[in-house]
Motif scaffolding. Structure first.
Motif, PDB file in Angstrom:
ATOM      1  N   THR A   1       0.822  -1.220   0.000  1.00 13.46           N
ATOM      2  CA  THR A   1       0.000   0.000   0.000  1.00 13.46           C
ATOM      3  C   THR A   1       0.852   1.264   0.000  1.00 13.46           C
ATOM      4  O   THR A   1       0.341   2.348   0.282  1.00 13.46           O
ATOM      5  CB  THR A   1      -0.975   0.037   1.191  1.00 13.46           C
TER       6      THR A   1
ATOM      7  N   ARG B   1      -8.102  -3.833   5.704  1.00 18.00           N
ATOM      8  CA  ARG B   1      -6.871  -3.244   6.240  1.00 18.00           C
ATOM      9  C   ARG B   1      -6.684  -3.596   7.718  1.00 18.00           C
ATOM     10  O   ARG B   1      -5.568  -3.856   8.171  1.00 18.00           O
ATOM     11  CB  ARG B   1      -6.911  -1.725   6.059  1.00 18.00           C
TER      12      ARG B   1
ATOM     13  N   HIS C   1       6.456  -7.464  11.097  1.00 19.80           N
ATOM     14  CA  HIS C   1       6.770  -7.223   9.684  1.00 19.80           C
ATOM     15  C   HIS C   1       7.040  -5.747   9.372  1.00 19.80           C
ATOM     16  O   HIS C   1       7.970  -5.421   8.632  1.00 19.80           O
ATOM     17  CB  HIS C   1       5.596  -7.735   8.846  1.00 19.80           C
ATOM     18  N   ASP C   2       6.217  -4.854   9.921  1.00 19.39           N
ATOM     19  CA  ASP C   2       6.371  -3.424   9.601  1.00 19.39           C
ATOM     20  C   ASP C   2       7.624  -2.804  10.208  1.00 19.39           C
ATOM     21  O   ASP C   2       7.847  -1.594  10.041  1.00 19.39           O
ATOM     22  CB  ASP C   2       5.129  -2.629  10.050  1.00 19.39           C
TER      23      ASP C   2
ATOM     24  N   SER D   1       9.075  -6.112   1.867  1.00 21.40           N
ATOM     25  CA  SER D   1       7.796  -6.788   1.646  1.00 21.40           C
ATOM     26  C   SER D   1       7.548  -6.983   0.149  1.00 21.40           C
ATOM     27  O   SER D   1       8.397  -7.549  -0.543  1.00 21.40           O
ATOM     28  CB  SER D   1       6.691  -5.981   2.336  1.00 21.40           C
TER      29      SER D   1
HETATM   30  N1  LIG Z   1       2.395  -1.926   5.938  1.00 20.14           N
HETATM   31  C1  LIG Z   1       3.037  -2.017   4.661  1.00 20.14           C
HETATM   32  C2  LIG Z   1       3.693  -3.318   4.463  1.00 20.14           C
HETATM   33  C3  LIG Z   1       2.789  -4.411   4.021  1.00 20.14           C
HETATM   34  O1  LIG Z   1       3.544  -5.461   3.521  1.00 20.14           O
HETATM   35  C4  LIG Z   1       2.069  -1.674   3.571  1.00 20.14           C
HETATM   36  O2  LIG Z   1       0.908  -1.466   3.874  1.00 20.14           O
HETATM   37  O3  LIG Z   1       2.473  -1.588   2.415  1.00 20.14           O
END
Ligand SMILES: N[C@@H](CCO)C(=O)O
Ligand SMILES: CC(=O)SCCNC(=O)CCNC(=O)[C@H](O)C(C)(C)COP(=O)(O)OP(=O)(O)OC[C@H]1O[C@@H](n2cnc3c(N)ncnc32)[C@H](O)[C@@H]1OP(=O)(O)O
Length: 381
Positions: A44, A209, A350-351, A139
């Motif tokens: 995103t 989301r 992950h973030d 990502s």
């Molecule tokens: N939070 C990030 C990483 C998702 O992989 C995004 O929304 O693009």
């Protein structure tokens, strides 16, 4: 924004023309055009990595990483960030006008990570950049980095895929599917033609989301941020929250802070993203499998490749776990590629690649400076 009238032949066989490519650049391209770093954004994200976002008014998503004197130093490097094909910030996507004279919507052709990369290569051709000094991304951005080297091995000197994987796992496809079903279930979805009804499937997109955002964090991060803290919902007495009342007390008269946070993440996302783009891009991630054309051999696309790699993961990332990065590093190793592998200790999930993680900064700076020395790039332009 660059418009290419000749368009692009997609992997699905459809020809997409014209092709719009929206991008931002930071720093100066050297006369030899040898100092370009492509930063690829995630699901995103968009091209606004270093400057204020026009819709949110917030700093760019990697403004702490890219800038003068920062790990990706724009006093030295020319940084390019491109809104992916299928996106909703100016590059051709489901919101663009299609052959029927109305937005493509769900009729937008299925695209792949390779299509995104091939569109980016057309922009570099336009700039006369034959070879990137580096490609970096987290990502889905990391998927693009891997695909860049697999598709154009001679065009990338150094590559840093962060918090990513060589193929989208069954678990991640499953999460994407739940997000998509949330959008389809919204009465304002209108079979993807919501614009014709002057509507937006806001609730579905927000729920998509909210669910996805949980996967970007970790249990530790959520506990530290919110624990079991509760706040009163001021709207509860007006009956605007879901659920009924029990006696005089409302079932949802108060909410956990973590619920409030997720609702905020959901509603702010709807203000900056398009539902059909979300479907298109999540599908592109699902299709991603570097070994698909090589009978499952992940090292095959990288044999004989001269690109230097640094593969990075985060210890608490359960969406793109370290095991998947290690798999990638081992495949590169088997292919004889120059690869290093760093697992960064972090409990932020992950973030973490978007957050203030000094170890990531050191890793990015060290890899870039080492590669620049190897490439014989001048210290500053
Ligand atoms: N939070 C990030 C990483 C998702 O992989 C995004 O929304 O693009
Ligand atoms: C990688 C790319 O290519 S770009 C795409 C990345 N960008 C995004 O994903 C944007 C949305 N994502 C986020 O905000 C992510 O959480 C991050 C990782 C980018 C930022 O993380 P953090 O800095 O830790 O912020 P955090 O997750 O705590 O969220 C802060 C927001 O939640 C709000 N918030 C915090 N607690 C609560 C609460 N209890 N109730 C309601 N809202 C809350 C804050 O007010 C703030 O709102 P704002 O963003 O509108 O200013």
């Amino acid at each position: 924004m660059l418009r290419l009238e000749q368009g692009l032949l997609l992997e699905c066989g459809q020809h997409l023309a014209p092709l719009d490519i929206a991008y931002r650049t930071y720093g100066t391209l050297s006369a030899a055009r040898d100092n370009a770093i492509l930063v690829c954004h995630a699901l995103t994200g968009d091209q606004y990595l270093g400057d204020t976002h026009p819709l949110t008014g917030k700093p760019g998503w990697w403004s702490r990483m890219v800038g003068p004197g920062l790990p990706i130093d724009t006093d030295r490097f020319h940084v390019i960030c491109i809104n992916v094909l299928g996106g909703c910030m100016g590059s051709t996507g489901p919101r663009s006008i299609g052959p029927r004279g109305e937005p493509w919507g769900t009729e937008f052709p299925p695209i792949t990570i390779r299509d995104m990369v091939r569109a980016q290569a057309l922009l570099l051709d336009h700039f006369g950049i034959e070879r990137l000094f580096a490609a970096i991304g987290g990502s889905m951005g990391g998927m693009q980095v891997l695909e860049w080297v697999a598709t154009y091995p001679e065009r990338v000197f150094a590559a840093m895929p962060i918090a990513t994987a060589p193929f989208h796992s069954a678990q991640n496809i499953a999460f994407n599917e739940v997000s998509r079903q949330a959008i389809f279930a919204d009465p304002e979805w209108h079979a993807g033609r919501y614009w014709a009804h002057d509507a937006v499937p806001a609730r579905g997109l927000a729920v998509a989301r909210m669910m996805a955002h949980i996967t970007y964090l970790s249990e530790e991060a959520l506990t530290r941020k919110f624990g079991r803290r509760v706040r009163r919902d001021p709207k509860a007495s007006a009956g605007s929250t879901p659920g009924g009342t029990i006696g005089t007390a409302s079932l949802f008269g108060e909410m956990f802070e973590v619920e409030s946070y997720l609702r905020h993440q959901g509603s702010s996302f709807v203000r900056r993203f398009d539902a059909n783009s979300y479907l298109t891009i999540t599908r592109a991630m699902d299709y991603f499998d570097l070994s698909a054309e090589h009978e499952g051999d992940l090292s095959a696309p990288f044999r004989g490749v001269a690109t230097r790699f640094c593969v990075v993961s985060f210890s608490s990332d359960w969406l793109f776990p370290t095991s998947q990065s290690r798999l990638m590093a081992r495949a590169l190793n088997r292919a004889g590629v120059n690869v290093s592998f760093v697992e960064i200790e972090s409990d932020r999930g992950h973030d973490a690649f978007l957050l203030d993680e000094p170890d990531l900064d050191r890793t990015v700076r060290g890899f870039i400076n080492g590669a620049a020395e190897h490439a014989g790039l001048k210290a500053a332009h």
